[in-house]
Design a protein around this motif. Structure first.
Motif, PDB file in Angstrom:
ATOM      1  N   ARG A   1      -1.614  68.596 -33.710  1.00 47.42           N
ATOM      2  CA  ARG A   1      -2.499  67.479 -33.359  1.00 47.42           C
ATOM      3  C   ARG A   1      -3.065  66.835 -34.614  1.00 47.42           C
ATOM      4  O   ARG A   1      -3.039  65.615 -34.769  1.00 47.42           O
TER       5      ARG A   1
ATOM      6  N   HIS B   1      -3.461  63.304 -19.199  1.00 44.52           N
ATOM      7  CA  HIS B   1      -4.768  63.829 -19.589  1.00 44.52           C
ATOM      8  C   HIS B   1      -5.855  63.207 -18.720  1.00 44.52           C
ATOM      9  O   HIS B   1      -5.676  62.131 -18.159  1.00 44.52           O
TER      10      HIS B   1
ATOM     11  N   ALA C   1      -1.643  83.917 -27.733  1.00 45.29           N
ATOM     12  CA  ALA C   1      -2.374  82.750 -27.247  1.00 45.29           C
ATOM     13  C   ALA C   1      -3.138  82.092 -28.390  1.00 45.29           C
ATOM     14  O   ALA C   1      -3.162  80.863 -28.512  1.00 45.29           O
ATOM     15  N   ARG C   2      -3.753  82.882 -29.221  1.00 43.12           N
ATOM     16  CA  ARG C   2      -4.495  82.362 -30.374  1.00 43.12           C
ATOM     17  C   ARG C   2      -3.538  81.647 -31.331  1.00 43.12           C
ATOM     18  O   ARG C   2      -3.844  80.562 -31.829  1.00 43.12           O
ATOM     19  N   GLN C   3      -2.366  82.224 -31.560  1.00 41.42           N
ATOM     20  CA  GLN C   3      -1.360  81.625 -32.433  1.00 41.42           C
ATOM     21  C   GLN C   3      -0.878  80.282 -31.873  1.00 41.42           C
ATOM     22  O   GLN C   3      -0.784  79.299 -32.598  1.00 41.42           O
ATOM     23  N   ARG C   4      -0.591  80.217 -30.561  1.00 42.43           N
ATOM     24  CA  ARG C   4      -0.143  78.972 -29.931  1.00 42.43           C
ATOM     25  C   ARG C   4      -1.222  77.898 -30.004  1.00 42.43           C
ATOM     26  O   ARG C   4      -0.933  76.735 -30.269  1.00 42.43           O
ATOM     27  N   ARG C   5      -2.468  78.290 -29.783  1.00 45.13           N
ATOM     28  CA  ARG C   5      -3.579  77.347 -29.851  1.00 45.13           C
ATOM     29  C   ARG C   5      -3.729  76.808 -31.279  1.00 45.13           C
ATOM     30  O   ARG C   5      -3.933  75.614 -31.478  1.00 45.13           O
ATOM     31  N   GLN C   6      -3.602  77.680 -32.270  1.00 40.65           N
ATOM     32  CA  GLN C   6      -3.701  77.260 -33.664  1.00 40.65           C
ATOM     33  C   GLN C   6      -2.554  76.319 -34.026  1.00 40.65           C
ATOM     34  O   GLN C   6      -2.768  75.297 -34.685  1.00 40.65           O
ATOM     35  N   GLU C   7      -1.343  76.614 -33.575  1.00 42.06           N
ATOM     36  CA  GLU C   7      -0.196  75.755 -33.858  1.00 42.06           C
ATOM     37  C   GLU C   7      -0.356  74.391 -33.193  1.00 42.06           C
ATOM     38  O   GLU C   7      -0.042  73.359 -33.798  1.00 42.06           O
ATOM     39  N   ALA C   8      -0.861  74.368 -31.973  1.00 44.12           N
ATOM     40  CA  ALA C   8      -1.081  73.101 -31.269  1.00 44.12           C
ATOM     41  C   ALA C   8      -2.146  72.274 -31.982  1.00 44.12           C
ATOM     42  O   ALA C   8      -2.023  71.052 -32.101  1.00 44.12           O
ATOM     43  N   GLU C   9      -3.183  72.920 -32.476  1.00 45.63           N
ATOM     44  CA  GLU C   9      -4.243  72.218 -33.196  1.00 45.63           C
ATOM     45  C   GLU C   9      -3.732  71.652 -34.518  1.00 45.63           C
ATOM     46  O   GLU C   9      -4.063  70.522 -34.890  1.00 45.63           O
TER      47      GLU C   9
END
Length: 108
Positions: free
Chosen positions: A18, A48, A7-15
């Protein structure tokens, strides 16, 4: 915990995506007649709860598709919630526009 790391990896990749999209893709409601471009297709961002979030989602989509800019940017609200639910608890927005690629050829 493996799922937390994922989850942390996916959040970092999404950020990271962006940040790259916001820096790389231009957007405008105005025509860029003085700058030649090749028109792509109409693209839509994700739903959104804020116009800013919808705008950022549009730029991320444009970046993912390889466009340099989005022209004719507009906003709308879906008539029905995604997934066929019975209603929204708040207003949701979707941004859309025409994806374009800048060209160096003035005849494009």
């Amino acid at each position: 915990m493996k799922w937390m790391d994922n989850a942390r990896q996916r959040r970092q990749e999404a950020e990271e995506l962006r940040d790259k999209a916001l820096a790389a893709v231009e957007a405008s409601t105005l025509c860029h007649e003085s700058r030649p471009f090749m028109q792509g297709k109409v693209i839509w961002g994700a739903v959104h709860s804020s116009m800013e979030g919808a705008y950022e989602a549009l730029l991320i989509e444009a970046y993912s598709l390889g466009y340099d800019a989005v022209l004719g940017v507009g906003f709308t609200s879906p008539a029905q919630p995604p997934g066929g639910g019975s209603g929204y608890s708040s207003v949701n927005f979707i941004a859309y526009g025409t994806g374009v690629t800048w060209t160096s050829d003035s005849s494009a």
